[in-house]
Design a protein around this motif. Structure first.
Motif, short mmCIF file in Angstrom:
data_model
loop_
_atom_site.label_atom_id
_atom_site.label_comp_id
_atom_site.label_asym_id
_atom_site.label_seq_id
_atom_site.Cartn_x
_atom_site.Cartn_y
_atom_site.Cartn_z
N ARG A 66 0.86 -1.18 0.00
CA ARG A 66 0.00 0.00 0.00
C ARG A 66 0.89 1.23 0.00
NH1 ARG A 66 -3.75 2.75 4.65
NH2 ARG A 66 -5.48 3.47 3.32
N LEU A 67 0.81 1.98 -1.07
CA LEU A 67 1.56 3.22 -1.16
C LEU A 67 0.72 4.38 -0.63
CD1 LEU A 67 3.08 2.88 -4.75
CD2 LEU A 67 3.90 1.92 -2.59
N SER A 68 1.40 5.33 -0.03
CA SER A 68 0.74 6.54 0.45
C SER A 68 1.45 7.75 -0.13
CB SER A 68 0.79 6.62 1.98
OG SER A 68 0.13 5.54 2.58
N CYS A 69 0.72 8.83 -0.26
CA CYS A 69 1.30 10.08 -0.74
C CYS A 69 0.67 11.20 0.06
CB CYS A 69 1.04 10.24 -2.23
SG CYS A 69 1.59 11.83 -2.91
N ALA A 70 1.47 11.83 0.90
CA ALA A 70 1.00 12.92 1.74
C ALA A 70 1.30 14.25 1.09
CB ALA A 70 1.66 12.84 3.11
N ALA A 71 0.28 15.09 0.99
CA ALA A 71 0.42 16.38 0.32
C ALA A 71 0.43 17.52 1.31
CB ALA A 71 -0.73 16.58 -0.67
N SER A 72 1.18 18.56 0.98
CA SER A 72 1.19 19.77 1.79
C SER A 72 1.55 20.96 0.91
CB SER A 72 2.19 19.64 2.95
OG SER A 72 3.49 19.43 2.46
N GLY A 73 1.13 22.14 1.36
CA GLY A 73 1.51 23.35 0.66
C GLY A 73 0.59 23.77 -0.47
N PHE A 74 -0.48 23.03 -0.68
CA PHE A 74 -1.45 23.42 -1.68
C PHE A 74 -2.81 22.86 -1.29
CE2 PHE A 74 -1.99 19.45 -4.15
CZ PHE A 74 -0.91 18.71 -3.67
N SER A 75 -3.84 23.28 -1.99
CA SER A 75 -5.19 22.87 -1.67
C SER A 75 -5.47 21.48 -2.25
CB SER A 75 -6.19 23.88 -2.23
OG SER A 75 -7.52 23.51 -1.90
N PHE A 76 -5.09 20.47 -1.48
CA PHE A 76 -5.13 19.09 -1.96
C PHE A 76 -6.51 18.69 -2.46
CE2 PHE A 76 -3.91 14.74 -2.19
CZ PHE A 76 -4.95 13.98 -1.67
N SER A 77 -7.55 19.08 -1.76
CA SER A 77 -8.90 18.65 -2.12
C SER A 77 -9.40 19.26 -3.42
CB SER A 77 -9.88 18.97 -0.99
OG SER A 77 -9.91 20.37 -0.75
N SER A 78 -8.67 20.22 -3.97
CA SER A 78 -9.04 20.82 -5.25
C SER A 78 -8.39 20.12 -6.43
CB SER A 78 -8.63 22.30 -5.28
OG SER A 78 -9.31 23.03 -4.28
N TYR A 79 -7.48 19.21 -6.15
CA TYR A 79 -6.70 18.55 -7.19
C TYR A 79 -7.12 17.10 -7.38
CZ TYR A 79 -3.23 22.33 -7.39
OH TYR A 79 -2.59 23.53 -7.57
N ALA A 80 -7.17 16.69 -8.64
CA ALA A 80 -7.21 15.27 -8.93
C ALA A 80 -5.80 14.71 -8.77
CB ALA A 80 -7.72 15.04 -10.35
N MET A 81 -5.71 13.41 -8.54
CA MET A 81 -4.42 12.80 -8.27
C MET A 81 -4.19 11.59 -9.16
SD MET A 81 -3.12 14.65 -5.86
CE MET A 81 -1.72 13.61 -5.41
N ILE A 126 -7.07 2.85 -6.10
CA ILE A 126 -6.66 4.18 -5.68
C ILE A 126 -7.76 4.76 -4.80
CG2 ILE A 126 -7.60 5.31 -7.74
CD1 ILE A 126 -5.22 7.26 -7.62
N SER A 127 -7.36 5.46 -3.76
CA SER A 127 -8.32 6.11 -2.87
C SER A 127 -7.67 7.36 -2.29
CB SER A 127 -8.75 5.16 -1.74
OG SER A 127 -7.63 4.78 -0.96
N ARG A 128 -8.47 8.19 -1.67
CA ARG A 128 -7.93 9.41 -1.08
C ARG A 128 -8.72 9.77 0.18
NH1 ARG A 128 -8.09 13.85 -5.42
NH2 ARG A 128 -7.41 15.22 -3.69
N ASP A 129 -8.03 10.48 1.06
CA ASP A 129 -8.64 11.01 2.27
C ASP A 129 -8.32 12.50 2.28
OD1 ASP A 129 -9.38 11.80 4.83
OD2 ASP A 129 -8.68 9.96 5.76
N ASN A 130 -9.28 13.31 1.89
CA ASN A 130 -9.02 14.74 1.80
C ASN A 130 -8.82 15.39 3.18
OD1 ASN A 130 -9.07 14.74 -0.98
ND2 ASN A 130 -11.19 15.45 -1.14
N ALA A 131 -9.36 14.77 4.20
CA ALA A 131 -9.14 15.29 5.55
C ALA A 131 -7.69 15.10 5.99
CB ALA A 131 -10.08 14.60 6.54
N LYS A 132 -7.04 14.10 5.43
CA LYS A 132 -5.63 13.82 5.77
C LYS A 132 -4.68 14.25 4.67
CE LYS A 132 -6.65 9.87 8.78
NZ LYS A 132 -6.39 8.42 9.04
N ASN A 133 -5.22 14.85 3.60
CA ASN A 133 -4.38 15.30 2.48
C ASN A 133 -3.50 14.16 1.95
OD1 ASN A 133 -5.46 17.83 2.76
ND2 ASN A 133 -3.60 18.81 3.49
N THR A 134 -4.10 13.00 1.80
CA THR A 134 -3.34 11.81 1.43
C THR A 134 -4.08 11.01 0.36
OG1 THR A 134 -2.38 11.70 3.65
CG2 THR A 134 -2.22 9.72 2.30
#
Length: 123
Positions: free
Chosen positions: A18-33, A69-77
């Motif tokens: 299981r790979l994870s990708c943590a985002a910071s410094g931008f509005s993660f929930s506005s971006y597709a990944m 693929i999945s995402r958790d916008n509350a965790k920016n991941t």
């Protein structure tokens, strides 16, 4: 802007990661990944895509049926669950963010990139 990918490693064929990708410094929930991979001597290719809300996912032939693929916008991941791994899945895996509203399958469609995490599948 930072995308920090983690979770790669060495696994036997048939195993899972299981790979994870943590985002910071931008509005993660506005971006597709997207998750891309690049094997030695090959071009970087998309394996999975998820919309900003998580409501739309897309898999290329490389990942269909084995990747989720999945995402958790509350965790920016964003996550990539990989099952039934094969030696041909060996590559560096990258997460990337795009503001495009349509599915972008090529690297030039993405605004931000992570540093990559190595996945090695032994036979």
């Amino acid at each position: 802007v930072q995308l920090q990918a983690s979770g790669g490693g060495l696994v036997q064929a048939g195993g899972s990661l299981r790979l994870s990708c943590a985002a910071s410094g931008f509005s993660f929930s506005s971006y597709a990944m997207g998750w891309f991979r690049q094997a030695p001597g090959k071009e970087r290719e998309l394996v999975a895509f998820i919309s900003w809300s998580g409501g739309t996912t897309y898999y290329t032939h490389s990942g269909k049926g084995r990747l989720t693929i999945s995402r958790d916008n509350a965790k920016n991941t964003v996550y990539l669950q990989m099952n039934s791994l094969k030696p041909e899945d060996t590559a560096v895996y990258y997460c990337a963010a795009t503001l495009r509203v349509v599915i972008s399958t090529t690297p030039d469609g993405y605004n931000h990139w992570g540093q990559g995490t190595q996945v090695t599948v032994s036979s």
